[in-house]
Design an enzyme around this catalytic site. Sequence first.
Site, PDB file in Angstrom:
ATOM      1  N   ARG A   1       0.853  -1.191   0.000  1.00 53.64           N
ATOM      2  CA  ARG A   1       0.000   0.000   0.000  1.00 53.64           C
ATOM      3  C   ARG A   1       0.889   1.240   0.000  1.00 53.64           C
ATOM      4  O   ARG A   1       1.969   1.229   0.582  1.00 53.64           O
ATOM      5  CB  ARG A   1      -0.859  -0.050   1.261  1.00 53.64           C
TER       6      ARG A   1
ATOM      7  N   ASN B   1      -0.288  -1.101  13.185  1.00 53.72           N
ATOM      8  CA  ASN B   1       0.227  -2.123  12.278  1.00 53.72           C
ATOM      9  C   ASN B   1       1.456  -2.768  12.897  1.00 53.72           C
ATOM     10  O   ASN B   1       2.401  -2.064  13.251  1.00 53.72           O
ATOM     11  CB  ASN B   1       0.665  -1.488  10.950  1.00 53.72           C
TER      12      ASN B   1
ATOM     13  N   ASP C   1       4.918  -4.651   6.315  1.00 49.43           N
ATOM     14  CA  ASP C   1       3.686  -4.945   7.043  1.00 49.43           C
ATOM     15  C   ASP C   1       3.638  -6.444   7.353  1.00 49.43           C
ATOM     16  O   ASP C   1       3.768  -7.261   6.447  1.00 49.43           O
ATOM     17  CB  ASP C   1       2.489  -4.543   6.178  1.00 49.43           C
TER      18      ASP C   1
ATOM     19  N   ASP D   1       0.969  -8.054   8.765  1.00 46.42           N
ATOM     20  CA  ASP D   1      -0.403  -8.544   8.793  1.00 46.42           C
ATOM     21  C   ASP D   1      -1.173  -8.262  10.081  1.00 46.42           C
ATOM     22  O   ASP D   1      -2.314  -7.834  10.020  1.00 46.42           O
ATOM     23  CB  ASP D   1      -0.482 -10.056   8.505  1.00 46.42           C
TER      24      ASP D   1
ATOM     25  N   ASP E   1      -2.754  -6.558  13.218  1.00 43.61           N
ATOM     26  CA  ASP E   1      -3.136  -5.181  13.515  1.00 43.61           C
ATOM     27  C   ASP E   1      -3.856  -5.151  14.854  1.00 43.61           C
ATOM     28  O   ASP E   1      -4.469  -6.143  15.258  1.00 43.61           O
ATOM     29  CB  ASP E   1      -4.086  -4.630  12.442  1.00 43.61           C
TER      30      ASP E   1
ATOM     31  N   ASP F   1      -6.634  -9.856  12.258  1.00 42.36           N
ATOM     32  CA  ASP F   1      -5.923 -10.486  11.140  1.00 42.36           C
ATOM     33  C   ASP F   1      -4.927 -11.574  11.536  1.00 42.36           C
ATOM     34  O   ASP F   1      -3.935 -11.809  10.840  1.00 42.36           O
ATOM     35  CB  ASP F   1      -5.230  -9.432  10.269  1.00 42.36           C
TER      36      ASP F   1
ATOM     37  N   GLU G   1      -4.740 -14.038   8.685  1.00 41.99           N
ATOM     38  CA  GLU G   1      -3.921 -13.528   7.580  1.00 41.99           C
ATOM     39  C   GLU G   1      -2.431 -13.677   7.914  1.00 41.99           C
ATOM     40  O   GLU G   1      -1.628 -14.062   7.056  1.00 41.99           O
ATOM     41  CB  GLU G   1      -4.265 -12.055   7.326  1.00 41.99           C
TER      42      GLU G   1
END
Length: 176
Positions: free
Chosen positions: A23, A87, A103, A105, A107, A120, A123
């Site tokens: 992102r 994050n 990142d 994953d 959070d 997450d 994830e």
Amino acid sequence: MGFPKEGEKVQIHSYKHNGSIHRMWEETTILKGTQSLVIGANDRTVVTESDGRTWVTREPAICYFHANYWFNVIGMLREEGVYYYCNLSSPFAYDSEALKYIDYDLDIKVYPDMTYTLLDEDEYEKHSQIMQYPPVIDTILKRNVAHLTQWIHQRKGPFAPDFVDMWYERYLMYRN
């Protein structure tokens, strides 16, 4: 590695462990920049996802990055109060292109009453397998989740009662 200067406008790039872009935030104004700490702010900035989709942030946000911690914190100013999105990530790096981090994953969403939710985890488990996170990453991230939740309970760092409001006032000086 240098660091961004106060008043400078920079991009923020988030990557995944495998080096792929995750992102990008188009513009963040630096409010404080040192070797170990960067505080920035943005409002209605364009965010580009890895698949090329774009969206615009809805509210002013204060961003907190530290070179010694494996997390960054975004305090979002909303009508109901300050919400935080944390994050779990690598410490930041900065070059002439952008402020960058990886990142990982996980959070933590923190509500105005300082209750929070870890997000997450599924994830994280999936990407841990796919991208083969080394065991040391898991250890570091678990330690930093504990550190972050301790800060939340203690209202320390970016969670201090006046932190977001104080930095938002500073940001307004650059917007006018």
